[in-house]
Design a protein around this motif. Structure first.
Motif, PDB file in Angstrom:
ATOM      1  N   GLY A 190     -19.591 -34.487  18.570  1.00 25.35           N
ATOM      2  CA  GLY A 190     -19.591 -33.237  17.812  1.00 25.35           C
ATOM      3  C   GLY A 190     -20.512 -33.308  16.614  1.00 25.35           C
ATOM      4  O   GLY A 190     -21.216 -32.344  16.296  1.00 25.35           O
ATOM      5  N   PHE A 191     -20.530 -34.450  15.938  1.00 21.77           N
ATOM      6  CA  PHE A 191     -21.402 -34.645  14.782  1.00 21.77           C
ATOM      7  C   PHE A 191     -22.860 -34.571  15.217  1.00 21.77           C
ATOM      8  O   PHE A 191     -23.673 -33.886  14.600  1.00 21.77           O
ATOM      9  CB  PHE A 191     -21.103 -36.000  14.144  1.00 21.77           C
ATOM     10  CG  PHE A 191     -21.860 -36.256  12.863  1.00 21.77           C
ATOM     11  CD1 PHE A 191     -21.373 -35.793  11.653  1.00 21.77           C
ATOM     12  CD2 PHE A 191     -23.063 -36.943  12.881  1.00 21.77           C
ATOM     13  CE1 PHE A 191     -22.071 -36.021  10.470  1.00 21.77           C
ATOM     14  CE2 PHE A 191     -23.762 -37.174  11.713  1.00 21.77           C
ATOM     15  CZ  PHE A 191     -23.265 -36.713  10.496  1.00 21.77           C
ATOM     16  N   LEU A 216     -29.442 -39.497  10.403  1.00 20.44           N
ATOM     17  CA  LEU A 216     -28.777 -38.198  10.308  1.00 20.44           C
ATOM     18  C   LEU A 216     -27.983 -37.848  11.556  1.00 20.44           C
ATOM     19  O   LEU A 216     -27.055 -37.037  11.494  1.00 20.44           O
ATOM     20  CB  LEU A 216     -29.799 -37.100  10.016  1.00 20.44           C
ATOM     21  CG  LEU A 216     -30.321 -37.057   8.578  1.00 20.44           C
ATOM     22  CD1 LEU A 216     -31.444 -36.055   8.444  1.00 20.44           C
ATOM     23  CD2 LEU A 216     -29.193 -36.709   7.607  1.00 20.44           C
ATOM     24  N   ASN A 217     -28.375 -38.401  12.701  1.00 25.30           N
ATOM     25  CA  ASN A 217     -27.539 -38.168  13.891  1.00 25.30           C
ATOM     26  C   ASN A 217     -27.015 -39.463  14.484  1.00 25.30           C
ATOM     27  O   ASN A 217     -26.577 -39.507  15.630  1.00 25.30           O
ATOM     28  CB  ASN A 217     -28.283 -37.338  14.945  1.00 25.30           C
ATOM     29  CG  ASN A 217     -29.491 -38.047  15.496  1.00 25.30           C
ATOM     30  OD1 ASN A 217     -29.799 -39.163  15.109  1.00 25.30           O
ATOM     31  ND2 ASN A 217     -30.182 -37.410  16.420  1.00 25.30           N
ATOM     32  N   LEU A 218     -27.063 -40.513  13.647  1.00 26.68           N
ATOM     33  CA  LEU A 218     -26.438 -41.805  13.947  1.00 26.68           C
ATOM     34  C   LEU A 218     -27.042 -42.510  15.160  1.00 26.68           C
ATOM     35  O   LEU A 218     -26.372 -43.332  15.793  1.00 26.68           O
ATOM     36  CB  LEU A 218     -24.920 -41.656  14.110  1.00 26.68           C
ATOM     37  CG  LEU A 218     -24.201 -41.040  12.898  1.00 26.68           C
ATOM     38  CD1 LEU A 218     -22.702 -41.068  13.124  1.00 26.68           C
ATOM     39  CD2 LEU A 218     -24.560 -41.768  11.619  1.00 26.68           C
ATOM     40  N   LEU A 219     -28.280 -42.191  15.503  1.00 30.38           N
ATOM     41  CA  LEU A 219     -29.003 -43.049  16.429  1.00 30.38           C
ATOM     42  C   LEU A 219     -29.228 -44.402  15.771  1.00 30.38           C
ATOM     43  O   LEU A 219     -29.308 -45.439  16.438  1.00 30.38           O
ATOM     44  CB  LEU A 219     -30.338 -42.421  16.823  1.00 30.38           C
ATOM     45  CG  LEU A 219     -30.257 -41.179  17.705  1.00 30.38           C
ATOM     46  CD1 LEU A 219     -31.631 -40.562  17.891  1.00 30.38           C
ATOM     47  CD2 LEU A 219     -29.653 -41.527  19.062  1.00 30.38           C
ATOM     48  N   THR A 220     -29.345 -44.386  14.450  1.00 31.58           N
ATOM     49  CA  THR A 220     -29.312 -45.591  13.628  1.00 31.58           C
ATOM     50  C   THR A 220     -28.138 -45.450  12.673  1.00 31.58           C
ATOM     51  O   THR A 220     -27.985 -44.411  12.021  1.00 31.58           O
ATOM     52  CB  THR A 220     -30.621 -45.758  12.826  1.00 31.58           C
ATOM     53  OG1 THR A 220     -31.702 -45.963  13.739  1.00 31.58           O
ATOM     54  CG2 THR A 220     -30.548 -46.936  11.875  1.00 31.58           C
ATOM     55  N   VAL A 221     -27.294 -46.453  12.603  1.00 31.96           N
ATOM     56  CA  VAL A 221     -26.097 -46.388  11.753  1.00 31.96           C
ATOM     57  C   VAL A 221     -26.427 -46.968  10.380  1.00 31.96           C
ATOM     58  O   VAL A 221     -26.833 -48.125  10.267  1.00 31.96           O
ATOM     59  CB  VAL A 221     -24.923 -47.169  12.386  1.00 31.96           C
ATOM     60  CG1 VAL A 221     -23.691 -47.100  11.485  1.00 31.96           C
ATOM     61  CG2 VAL A 221     -24.590 -46.607  13.763  1.00 31.96           C
ATOM     62  N   LYS A 235     -14.392 -41.768  16.802  1.00 33.64           N
ATOM     63  CA  LYS A 235     -14.269 -41.779  18.260  1.00 33.64           C
ATOM     64  C   LYS A 235     -15.365 -40.940  18.896  1.00 33.64           C
ATOM     65  O   LYS A 235     -15.980 -40.105  18.247  1.00 33.64           O
ATOM     66  CB  LYS A 235     -12.879 -41.262  18.665  1.00 33.64           C
ATOM     67  CG  LYS A 235     -11.750 -42.176  18.221  1.00 33.64           C
ATOM     68  CD  LYS A 235     -10.395 -41.631  18.652  1.00 33.64           C
ATOM     69  CE  LYS A 235      -9.261 -42.558  18.209  1.00 33.64           C
ATOM     70  NZ  LYS A 235      -7.938 -42.020  18.615  1.00 33.64           N
ATOM     71  N   ASP A 236     -15.580 -41.185  20.183  1.00 37.96           N
ATOM     72  CA  ASP A 236     -16.714 -40.576  20.891  1.00 37.96           C
ATOM     73  C   ASP A 236     -16.757 -39.056  20.750  1.00 37.96           C
ATOM     74  O   ASP A 236     -17.822 -38.472  20.565  1.00 37.96           O
ATOM     75  CB  ASP A 236     -16.673 -40.954  22.376  1.00 37.96           C
ATOM     76  CG  ASP A 236     -17.063 -42.404  22.600  1.00 37.96           C
ATOM     77  OD1 ASP A 236     -17.584 -43.031  21.647  1.00 37.96           O
ATOM     78  OD2 ASP A 236     -16.846 -42.920  23.706  1.00 37.96           O
TER      79      ASP A 236
END
Length: 264
Positions: A91-92, A56-61, A85-86
């Motif tokens: 922000g996400f 959900l917060n892209l610590l894992t893609v 991009k970073d």
């Protein structure tokens, strides 16, 4: 027919999939968490609960599927996926406040410094404003008197409450808790759960991975039971925990029901 547009749910996961080598950790997982809702993820270790949270917060893609937090959605298509991009990625991630099993406090900063760091460094909030916000949040979690203490002087429960204040300092739209009490001594679990309960009462949208069944039953609106990377059963908390429909859910909760019977 009403012309009023319905506000989208703060969290929506659609057909999410994730593999680590030959290990299929998430299999076509879909889940929605409405505004102000608390959803508890339960299930055996290795069922994919923590991986879902980290996606959900892209610590894992994720490999495939869609993740939407707030008004921003990201789609994943395997090898063809390109992360934004970073600045967009930051922000996400800023939309979610995440509290882990282990506290991950900065040992070289005081309690106050830990809570101020994100707003000052990431959000560019003026220090005076960040300090005021940090002290308010420390008061909220019952630790204002520890503002100048160092993390190594705190109990596990106190460290976890600082971690919650630190996550809240970023003013996230949703909060994610990944087994926030599992590393604590039993006598310290209650103080952390009380803080989470207050957040629920205040209307914070939350997704909580937990093994505390009584807490999930009392605080969560919905409970989702996961096993082998699949959401087996999802519904109102008391319905799922008290009268699960699926055999796998029944088997998982059998020990909890036995313990409750003994207690009564």
């Amino acid at each position: 027919m009403s012309n009023i547009l319905q506000e989208p749910a703060p969290i929506e996961v659609s057909h999410l999939g994730k593999r680590f080598g030959d290990n299929h950790v998430l299999r076509d997982v879909s889940l929605t968490v409405g505004k102000g809702q608390v959803v508890a993820l339960i299930g055996p270790s290795g069922s994919g609960k923590s991986t879902l949270l980290r996606c959900l917060n892209l610590l894992t893609v994720p490999d495939v599927g869609t993740v939407r937090v707030g008004d921003q959605a990201l789609m994943f298509k395997g090898a063809a996926t390109r992360l934004p991009k970073d600045a967009v990625l930051s922000g996400f991630r800023a939309r979610t406040g995440m509290v882990f099993q282990h506290f991950n406090l900065f040992p070289h900063m005081t309690v106050l410094g830990n809570v101020m760091e994100g707003p000052v460094t990431v959000l560019k909030v003026p220090k005076a404003q960040a300090e005021l916000r940090a002290r308010t949040l420390l008061d909220k979690v019952g630790l204002l008197d520890k503002a100048d203490a160092w993390p190594d002087r705190l109990s596990g429960g106190q460290k976890q409450r600082v971690a919650i204040a630190r996550a809240l300092a970023m003013e996230p739209q949703v909060m994610l808790f990944d087994e926030a009490t599992s590393a604590l001594d039993p006598e310290l679990v209650g103080e952390v759960l009380r803080v989470i309960k207050v957040l629920a009462e205040e209307g914070m949208t939350m997704l909580i991975v937990t093994h505390e069944m009584s807490f999930a039953r009392e605080v969560a609106d919905q409970v989702a039971f996961m096993r082998d990377g699949v959401i087996v059963e999802c519904g109102p908390a008391r319905q799922v925990i008290d009268a699960p429909k699926e055999a796998a859910t029944q088997a998982f909760l059998a020990r909890f029901h036995e313990d409750r019977s003994v207690a009564v």
